[in-house]
Write a protein that holds these residues in place. Structure first.
Motif, PDB file in Angstrom:
ATOM      1  N   LEU A   1       0.847  -1.192   0.000  1.00 44.29           N
ATOM      2  CA  LEU A   1       0.000   0.000   0.000  1.00 44.29           C
ATOM      3  C   LEU A   1       0.879   1.238   0.000  1.00 44.29           C
ATOM      4  N   TRP A   2       0.857   1.987  -1.084  1.00 43.36           N
ATOM      5  CA  TRP A   2       1.600   3.244  -1.154  1.00 43.36           C
ATOM      6  C   TRP A   2       1.126   4.160  -0.032  1.00 43.36           C
ATOM      7  N   GLY A   3       2.039   4.598   0.814  1.00 39.95           N
ATOM      8  CA  GLY A   3       1.683   5.446   1.944  1.00 39.95           C
ATOM      9  C   GLY A   3       1.361   4.680   3.210  1.00 39.95           C
ATOM     10  N   GLY A   4       1.339   3.355   3.134  1.00 38.40           N
ATOM     11  CA  GLY A   4       0.945   2.562   4.284  1.00 38.40           C
ATOM     12  C   GLY A   4       2.011   2.471   5.359  1.00 38.40           C
ATOM     13  N   THR A   5       1.634   2.818   6.575  1.00 37.65           N
ATOM     14  CA  THR A   5       2.536   2.690   7.726  1.00 37.65           C
ATOM     15  C   THR A   5       1.858   1.985   8.894  1.00 37.65           C
ATOM     16  N   VAL A   6       0.641   1.514   8.677  1.00 37.96           N
ATOM     17  CA  VAL A   6      -0.135   0.863   9.733  1.00 37.96           C
ATOM     18  C   VAL A   6      -0.518  -0.541   9.262  1.00 37.96           C
ATOM     19  N   ALA A   7      -0.373  -1.511  10.132  1.00 34.96           N
ATOM     20  CA  ALA A   7      -0.692  -2.903   9.776  1.00 34.96           C
ATOM     21  C   ALA A   7      -2.132  -3.024   9.265  1.00 34.96           C
ATOM     22  N   PRO A   8      -2.337  -3.934   8.307  1.00 33.47           N
ATOM     23  CA  PRO A   8      -1.379  -4.932   7.826  1.00 33.47           C
ATOM     24  C   PRO A   8      -0.641  -4.535   6.542  1.00 33.47           C
ATOM     25  N   ASN A   9      -1.047  -3.425   5.926  1.00 30.23           N
ATOM     26  CA  ASN A   9      -0.536  -3.099   4.593  1.00 30.23           C
ATOM     27  C   ASN A   9       0.431  -1.920   4.641  1.00 30.23           C
ATOM     28  N   TYR A  10       1.649  -2.131   4.158  1.00 26.80           N
ATOM     29  CA  TYR A  10       2.704  -1.128   4.240  1.00 26.80           C
ATOM     30  C   TYR A  10       3.283  -0.836   2.860  1.00 26.80           C
ATOM     31  N   ASP A  11       3.905   0.350   2.743  1.00 24.58           N
ATOM     32  CA  ASP A  11       4.843   0.538   1.643  1.00 24.58           C
ATOM     33  C   ASP A  11       6.230   0.222   2.187  1.00 24.58           C
ATOM     34  N   CYS A  12       7.261   0.334   1.352  1.00 26.29           N
ATOM     35  CA  CYS A  12       8.591  -0.128   1.773  1.00 26.29           C
ATOM     36  C   CYS A  12       9.107   0.618   2.997  1.00 26.29           C
ATOM     37  N   SER A  13       9.109   1.943   2.929  1.00 30.82           N
ATOM     38  CA  SER A  13       9.660   2.725   4.037  1.00 30.82           C
ATOM     39  C   SER A  13       8.716   2.749   5.229  1.00 30.82           C
ATOM     40  N   GLY A  14       7.409   2.567   4.961  1.00 35.58           N
ATOM     41  CA  GLY A  14       6.448   2.499   6.057  1.00 35.58           C
ATOM     42  C   GLY A  14       6.685   1.290   6.934  1.00 35.58           C
ATOM     43  N   LEU A  15       7.015   0.161   6.316  1.00 29.20           N
ATOM     44  CA  LEU A  15       7.332  -1.047   7.088  1.00 29.20           C
ATOM     45  C   LEU A  15       8.580  -0.831   7.929  1.00 29.20           C
ATOM     46  N   ILE A  16       9.603  -0.245   7.320  1.00 31.59           N
ATOM     47  CA  ILE A  16      10.856  -0.034   8.047  1.00 31.59           C
ATOM     48  C   ILE A  16      10.665   0.951   9.195  1.00 31.59           C
ATOM     49  N   GLN A  17      10.003   2.072   8.921  1.00 31.96           N
ATOM     50  CA  GLN A  17       9.780   3.049   9.993  1.00 31.96           C
ATOM     51  C   GLN A  17       8.968   2.429  11.123  1.00 31.96           C
ATOM     52  N   SER A  18       7.924   1.686  10.785  1.00 30.54           N
ATOM     53  CA  SER A  18       7.060   1.094  11.807  1.00 30.54           C
ATOM     54  C   SER A  18       7.797   0.044  12.620  1.00 30.54           C
ATOM     55  N   ALA A  19       8.691  -0.715  11.964  1.00 34.18           N
ATOM     56  CA  ALA A  19       9.454  -1.735  12.684  1.00 34.18           C
ATOM     57  C   ALA A  19      10.343  -1.095  13.744  1.00 34.18           C
ATOM     58  N   PHE A  20      11.026  -0.017  13.381  1.00 34.15           N
ATOM     59  CA  PHE A  20      11.874   0.672  14.352  1.00 34.15           C
ATOM     60  C   PHE A  20      11.030   1.385  15.409  1.00 34.15           C
ATOM     61  N   ALA A  21       9.928   1.987  14.987  1.00 32.03           N
ATOM     62  CA  ALA A  21       9.069   2.694  15.937  1.00 32.03           C
ATOM     63  C   ALA A  21       8.460   1.742  16.959  1.00 32.03           C
ATOM     64  N   SER A  22       8.302   0.475  16.591  1.00 32.91           N
ATOM     65  CA  SER A  22       7.697  -0.499  17.508  1.00 32.91           C
ATOM     66  C   SER A  22       8.530  -0.698  18.768  1.00 32.91           C
ATOM     67  N   VAL A  23       9.826  -0.329  18.698  1.00 35.33           N
ATOM     68  CA  VAL A  23      10.695  -0.431  19.880  1.00 35.33           C
ATOM     69  C   VAL A  23      11.122   0.954  20.360  1.00 35.33           C
ATOM     70  N   GLY A  24      10.431   1.985  19.877  1.00 35.96           N
ATOM     71  CA  GLY A  24      10.687   3.340  20.356  1.00 35.96           C
ATOM     72  C   GLY A  24      11.777   4.089  19.632  1.00 35.96           C
ATOM     73  N   VAL A  25      12.229   3.571  18.494  1.00 32.95           N
ATOM     74  CA  VAL A  25      13.264   4.243  17.703  1.00 32.95           C
ATOM     75  C   VAL A  25      12.597   4.887  16.493  1.00 32.95           C
ATOM     76  N   TRP A  26      12.608   6.208  16.443  1.00 40.52           N
ATOM     77  CA  TRP A  26      11.982   6.910  15.328  1.00 40.52           C
ATOM     78  C   TRP A  26      13.021   7.295  14.288  1.00 40.52           C
ATOM     79  N   ILE A  27      12.707   6.952  13.039  1.00 38.40           N
ATOM     80  CA  ILE A  27      13.542   7.324  11.901  1.00 38.40           C
ATOM     81  C   ILE A  27      12.648   8.043  10.896  1.00 38.40           C
ATOM     82  N   PRO A  28      13.223   8.707   9.899  1.00 39.27           N
ATOM     83  CA  PRO A  28      12.386   9.443   8.946  1.00 39.27           C
ATOM     84  C   PRO A  28      11.410   8.541   8.193  1.00 39.27           C
TER      85      PRO A  28
END
Length: 230
Positions: free
Chosen positions: A113-140
């Motif tokens: 999903l273009w623009g997706g940052t919320v489960a279950p559907n992500y875009d590439c950078s949305g998945l990466i940002q969300s994975a890091f954010a899940s442990v409290g690490v925020w990246i662009p």
């Protein structure tokens, strides 16, 4: 819905009470990102343009457009968002949890999903940002921003948890390295998997793995997250 119905906030910020779509343009046609429940935003301008207002997400300073119809899902934040520095060593300790997040996302039915940052559907950078954010690490938010933010490393120094960037004339795609020549990413239909899957970064991939071939041809750089946004 009108801004008159948005209660004043002493902190100057608002909290999302549910997941909210945010858009690249005020006409609400192109999804830019998503605001997960619990995230905070600041209103940049109270002027309503084509039914939307311009906002800035507090955790990553991402600017987007919010439909006024979704103002009802905001409530005043008691305190302004404050980021806290996280050491490189601490981030390294969190890598197994970050990788586990992506595995769980992959094992949940999903599509790209273009623009997706919320489960279950992500875009590439949305998945990466969300994975890091899940442990409290925020990246662009976006892949090219993540490439600029990460500490550059050669491909020969890749280790689990590092990021791999792809593109032709600029960075347009990002994946998370898992080790053993493999990376996990959310990719689209055109040259990818239409969702989250694992592919290979070096030429030693299966002959029938066209997706790995597609992205290997667009390899750009590698990076390591050594800090969070502050």
């Amino acid at each position: 819905m009108n801004l008159e119905f948005l209660p004043p906030s002493k902190s100057g910020e608002y909290l999302a009470t549910k997941n909210i779509n945010l858009y690249a343009k005020p006409n609400s046609e192109e999804l830019a990102t998503q605001m997960a429940q619990g995230r905070q935003l600041k209103v940049i301008s109270s002027s309503i343009i084509e039914g939307s207002i311009e906002i800035c997400l507090c955790e990553d300073n991402y600017i987007a457009w919010l439909s006024v119809e979704d103002l009802t899902y905001l409530k005043p934040a008691e305190n302004p968002y404050i980021s806290h520095a996280i050491s490189e060593a601490k981030i390294a300790d969190l890598i197994p949890q970050i990788i586990e997040f992506t595995y769980q996302a992959m094992n949940t039915p999903n599509y790209y999903l273009w623009g997706g940052t919320v489960a279950p559907n992500y875009d590439c950078s949305g998945l990466i940002q969300s994975a890091f954010a899940s442990v409290g690490v925020w990246i662009p938010r976006d892949s090219y921003q993540q490439e600029n933010f990460a500490t550059k490393i050669p491909i020969t120094e890749l280790k689990a948890g590092d990021l791999i960037f792809f593109g032709k004339q600029r960075v347009t795609h990002v994946a998370l390295y898992l080790g053993d020549n493999q990376y996990i990413h959310s990719s689209g239909k055109e040259i990818g998997n239409n969702g989250i899957a694992i592919n290979f970064i070096k030429p030693e991939f299966p002959l029938d793995d066209q997706v790995s071939r597609n992205y290997y041809a667009q390899f750009w750089s590698c990076g390591r997250i050594t800090q969070n946004l502050t």
